[in-house]
Enzyme design. Structure first.
Site, PDB file in Angstrom:
ATOM      1  N   ASN A  92     -26.068   5.467  31.458  1.00 10.73           N
ATOM      2  CA  ASN A  92     -26.641   5.861  30.170  1.00 10.73           C
ATOM      3  C   ASN A  92     -28.086   6.324  30.316  1.00 10.73           C
ATOM      4  O   ASN A  92     -28.506   7.307  29.690  1.00 10.73           O
ATOM      5  CB  ASN A  92     -26.588   4.692  29.191  1.00 10.73           C
ATOM      6  N   ARG A 423     -12.959  17.035  24.927  1.00  7.45           N
ATOM      7  CA  ARG A 423     -12.927  16.290  26.196  1.00  7.45           C
ATOM      8  C   ARG A 423     -11.486  15.845  26.399  1.00  7.45           C
ATOM      9  O   ARG A 423     -10.957  15.074  25.616  1.00  7.45           O
ATOM     10  CB  ARG A 423     -13.857  15.082  26.153  1.00  7.45           C
ATOM     11  N   HIS A 483     -15.898  20.601  17.575  1.00  4.29           N
ATOM     12  CA  HIS A 483     -15.822  19.180  17.876  1.00  4.29           C
ATOM     13  C   HIS A 483     -14.673  18.511  17.122  1.00  4.29           C
ATOM     14  O   HIS A 483     -14.373  17.335  17.349  1.00  4.29           O
ATOM     15  CB  HIS A 483     -17.159  18.523  17.510  1.00  4.29           C
ATOM     16  N   TYR A 516     -12.078   3.575  24.385  1.00  4.76           N
ATOM     17  CA  TYR A 516     -12.824   3.844  23.157  1.00  4.76           C
ATOM     18  C   TYR A 516     -11.984   3.448  21.951  1.00  4.76           C
ATOM     19  O   TYR A 516     -10.765   3.639  21.943  1.00  4.76           O
ATOM     20  CB  TYR A 516     -13.149   5.337  23.010  1.00  4.76           C
ATOM     21  N   ARG A 612     -23.010   2.180  16.022  1.00  2.00           N
ATOM     22  CA  ARG A 612     -23.045   1.714  17.405  1.00  2.00           C
ATOM     23  C   ARG A 612     -24.371   2.012  18.083  1.00  2.00           C
ATOM     24  O   ARG A 612     -24.941   1.166  18.760  1.00  2.00           O
ATOM     25  CB  ARG A 612     -21.917   2.391  18.204  1.00  2.00           C
ATOM     26  N   HIS A 640     -16.125   3.869  18.798  1.00  2.18           N
ATOM     27  CA  HIS A 640     -16.216   5.324  18.673  1.00  2.18           C
ATOM     28  C   HIS A 640     -15.672   5.830  17.342  1.00  2.18           C
ATOM     29  O   HIS A 640     -15.829   7.002  17.018  1.00  2.18           O
ATOM     30  CB  HIS A 640     -15.448   5.967  19.842  1.00  2.18           C
TER      31      HIS A 640
END
Length: 733
Positions: A92, A423, A483, A516, A612, A640
């Site tokens: 991260n 993704r 997206h 997730y 989150r 998520h």
């Protein structure tokens, strides 16, 4: 907010669709008060644009990374998973420097000192990041060396340092060096004919001090040793060389360090020190200068490896003069230097988690469950036609989504398939089915977002594969990343066309669906399917924005729709009605949405926010946000889901979305937000959200000063939302 960093959280205390199955305990409901009394308007309107009402986005992001690091200390997690959290913190932080810090530094470099809506200039944020990051990275290595490595050794997992090698291990390391490392490593001496090499982003390197003369009579000085990228950074020792009862490993860096003399025959190595450079990895493509997005991105991918430097990590034994030399070469300042007590590339230790066969030191395995409507088998089209199906990943399987597409690819009644991919993974069952469908003569249209950060190469490859199979591949809209997570299937049934759709909050990626939390809606609802069809038409064609009846979609109606629903809840409160909203998403940074939440709080709406990561909203401010609670859940799974609940005066609405409450999602991306029209499914999501609101094991409450307070059970029964949902929805392992 004030011109200082949010205070780091205290170290946590160490702790030793259908409804859930009726024989399992139902998740405990939220006890938070949701009703209000009629409330008079405040005497004076607050200035909701006041910078002191907002936290800085980058500093809030850094606080999330710190909460991840805290998990390495939490003994409620198995030991190897505690190590995993420590390594995720490294990963991260790498991305944080590559993207966020790099962007701030770029603004400073061009003289842009304009403040963001929190009132902080880029220069002040960079300075605060440096202070906090130095403190936390030093702490990370202390956790590794003083807590995790000793605990691992107690459990029979040991990392052998050079001074601890036995004679047999030294002999094996020498053989490994000569056979695996020596043939592929390339030392680079530094002199006028050998300038400082261009080093790849985040690669492991050594700077070496030499004495003596080489074969050409050149005096010793400095050399650079790039570690071969093809070799693992952690190498397991053969079982017969390990102490009985132990799994032992050595670091590649230790092997290279131990045999550095052999790379410079006839010379003496005075010092050999690890270092790693983090570069700017953000990719920018100017839509006005690009005629072929795919070709432009291929060029940018190469450039990413050699962007400008933003951080230099060196081993803490590196002499000051060598560290200064490296800083000068990379055009970095002293505050960009991070001295570490251990390997400079901790993220590469992640391979250990898959190599050590110690299941008792990892989370217990589980099998994702299935809704009852899918447990009897049969055609997924029949099951979806009978009623909407909601899946909550990873507690419930992602496989029905993949199986729906696989069935559609083989079904002669299916005429057309449309799909968005953001993704997906290089070897994806989703892509395999799309390829099969295209080769089978079906009309297959795929909107591939090539600019999904760090997945660009995979997406270029799968786009080429789909095109070769005969699918129509579209790269979306140049100025807006696609997206949205959508699938649309057209099927001929009894002489008429029937439409099916999937809408999700997460990506079409089999692996992350196990890691997730996300929702998937499978539906044959005519209104929803027609809207999905219209969005695909909008993406593939041209023309003005189409009228969408049921969905909200960015960049057109999502932002104003969310503001309107928050304001509607505020109006109910002003009229003395029950008013409550729950927002669960990854980030909350968009100022107008924050201001809408402030207005709702002032009106008396009880606002429960489950955010989150980044949160720029400042809760608990008297007269502004005293009815707002913000919590962050950090646990086994990455939270998520983007899902929103509005009480709406007893006519509740629940929405799922691909979008976070961020400016980029609302105004610069193609996103969808879909209502759960089935009342039972909406009630189920509300119950899931209530479970998160009573979590007292993995929940962190955001404080008015920017710190996060870890929630502990105290004398109450411990409640982990993720464990509760896992127990309720997943099959037993």
């Amino acid at each position: 907010m004030e011109d200082r960093s949010p205070k780091a959280p205290d170290t946590p205390q160490l702790a030793s669709g259908e409804e859930p199955s009726s024989e399992l305990p139902a998740p405990r409901l939220n006890q938070t008060r949701t009703g209000i009394k009629p409330k008079s308007p405040p005497d004076a309107e607050a200035d909701l644009a006041d910078p002191s009402l907002y936290f800085n986005r980058e500093l809030s992001h850094l606080q999330f990374n710190i909460r991840v690091l805290e998990q390495a200390l939490d003994e409620a997690h198995p030991l190897l998973n505690r190590l995993m959290f420590l390594l995720i913190f490294s990963s991260n932080m790498d991305e944080f420097f590559e993207i966020r810090v790099a962007g701030l530094k770029r603004r400073v470099a061009i003289g842009d000192e304009s403040a963001s809506f929190d009132g902080r200039s880029p220069r002040s944020v960079v300075a605060e990041i440096s202070r906090v990051a130095h403190e936390q990275i030093e702490r990370q290595y202390r956790i590794l060396n003083e807590a995790l490595l000793p605990a691992l050794e107690e459990k029979g997992i040991r990392f052998r340092r050079r001074g601890e090698w036995t004679q047999a291990q030294r002999a094996w390391v020498r053989d490994y060096f000569e056979q695996e490392i020596l043939p592929v490593i390339s030392p680079i001496g530094l002199d006028p004919s050998h300038p400082f090499p261009r080093l790849v982003n985040k690669s492991l390197n050594f700077i070496v001090q030499l004495e003596g003369k080489d074969a050409f009579g050149r005096e010793g000085g400095l050399a650079i040793l790039p570690a071969p990228r093809s070799l693992p950074r952690v190498i397991a020792l053969p079982r017969e060389l390990c102490e009985e009862g132990f799994d032992e490993a050595v670091f590649l860096s230790s092997m290279i360090h131990a045999h550095a003399d052999e790379l410079f025959p006839g010379m003496r190595v005075r010092g050999c020190y690890q270092f790693r450079l983090t570069r700017n990895a953000d990719m920018t493509v100017d839509p006005e200068e690009v005629s072929d997005l795919a070709s432009a991105l291929r060029g940018e991918l190469l450039a990413r490896r050699y962007g400008s430097g933003v951080r230099l990590e060196v081993v803490d034994t590196c002499p000051d003069e060598l560290a200064a030399f490296l800083l000068k070469e990379f055009e970095l300042a002293e505050e960009d230097l991070y001295r570490v007590n251990g390997p400079v590339n901790l993220t590469r230790m992640m391979s250990l988690l898959g190599e050590v066969e110690r299941p008792e030191l990892l989370y217990r395995p589980y099998t994702p469950g299935l809704p009852k409507s899918l447990q009897k088998g049969g055609s997924l089209f029949d099951a979806i036609a009978a009623g909407d199906i909601l899946l909550h990943h990873p507690f419930q399987a992602f496989s029905p989504v993949e199986e729906l597409l696989a069935e559609a690819a083989r079904d002669p009644a299916v005429l057309a398939i449309k799909q968005t991919l953001y993704r997906t993974g290089a070897d994806s069952p989703i892509v395999n089915s799309l390829v099969e469908a295209a080769r089978g003569g079906k009309e297959v249209t795929v909107v591939v977002e090539l600019r999904a950060r760090f997945d660009e190469a995979d997406n270029l490859a799968l786009a080429s594969r789909l095109q070769e199979a005969g699918a129509i591949v579209i790269y979306g809209v140049m100025a807006y990343k696609t997206h949205a997570k959508m699938m649309h299937i057209v099927r001929r049934e009894r002489g008429k066309l029937r439409h099916y759709a999937h809408l999700g909050t997460g990506n079409y990626h089999s692996r992350t669906a196990r890691l997730y939390t996300d929702y998937s809606l499978l539906t044959a609802n005519a209104a929803l399917c027609e809207d999905v069809h219209q969005v695909f038409q909008q993406l593939s064609g041209m023309g003005r924005a189409r009228h969408i009846e049921t969905l909200l979609h960015a960049p057109f109606t999502l932002h104003e729709g969310m503001v309107a629903m928050i304001d509607r809840e505020a109006e109910h409160a002003r009229k003395g009605r029950r008013a409550h909203l729950i927002i669960k998403c990854n980030s909350l940074t968009e100022p107008k949405l924050i201001q809408a939440l402030y207005r709702a709080s002032r009106a008396g709406v009880e606002c429960d926010l489950i955010i989150r990561g980044q949160c720029c909203l400042r809760p608990g401010l008297p007269g502004v946000s005293d009815n707002i609670r913000v919590r962050s859940i950090i646990g086994r799974f990455l939270e998520h889901t983007r899902v929103f609940h509005f009480h709406n005066n007893g006519r509740p609405e629940v929405w799922g979305s691909s979008a976070d409450f961020m400016s980029r999602n609302m105004f610069h991306r193609v996103e969808t937000c879909f209502p759960l029209l089935d009342r039972k499914l909406a009630a189920r999501v509300r119950k899931d959200l209530e479970t998160y609101l009573v979590d007292n094991c993995q929940s962190w409450l955001l404080q008015p000063d920017g710190s996060y307070a870890k929630q502990t059970p105290g004398e109450a029964a411990p409640i982990s939302a993720q464990e509760t949902l896992l127990y309720a929805y997943a099959a037993k392992a």
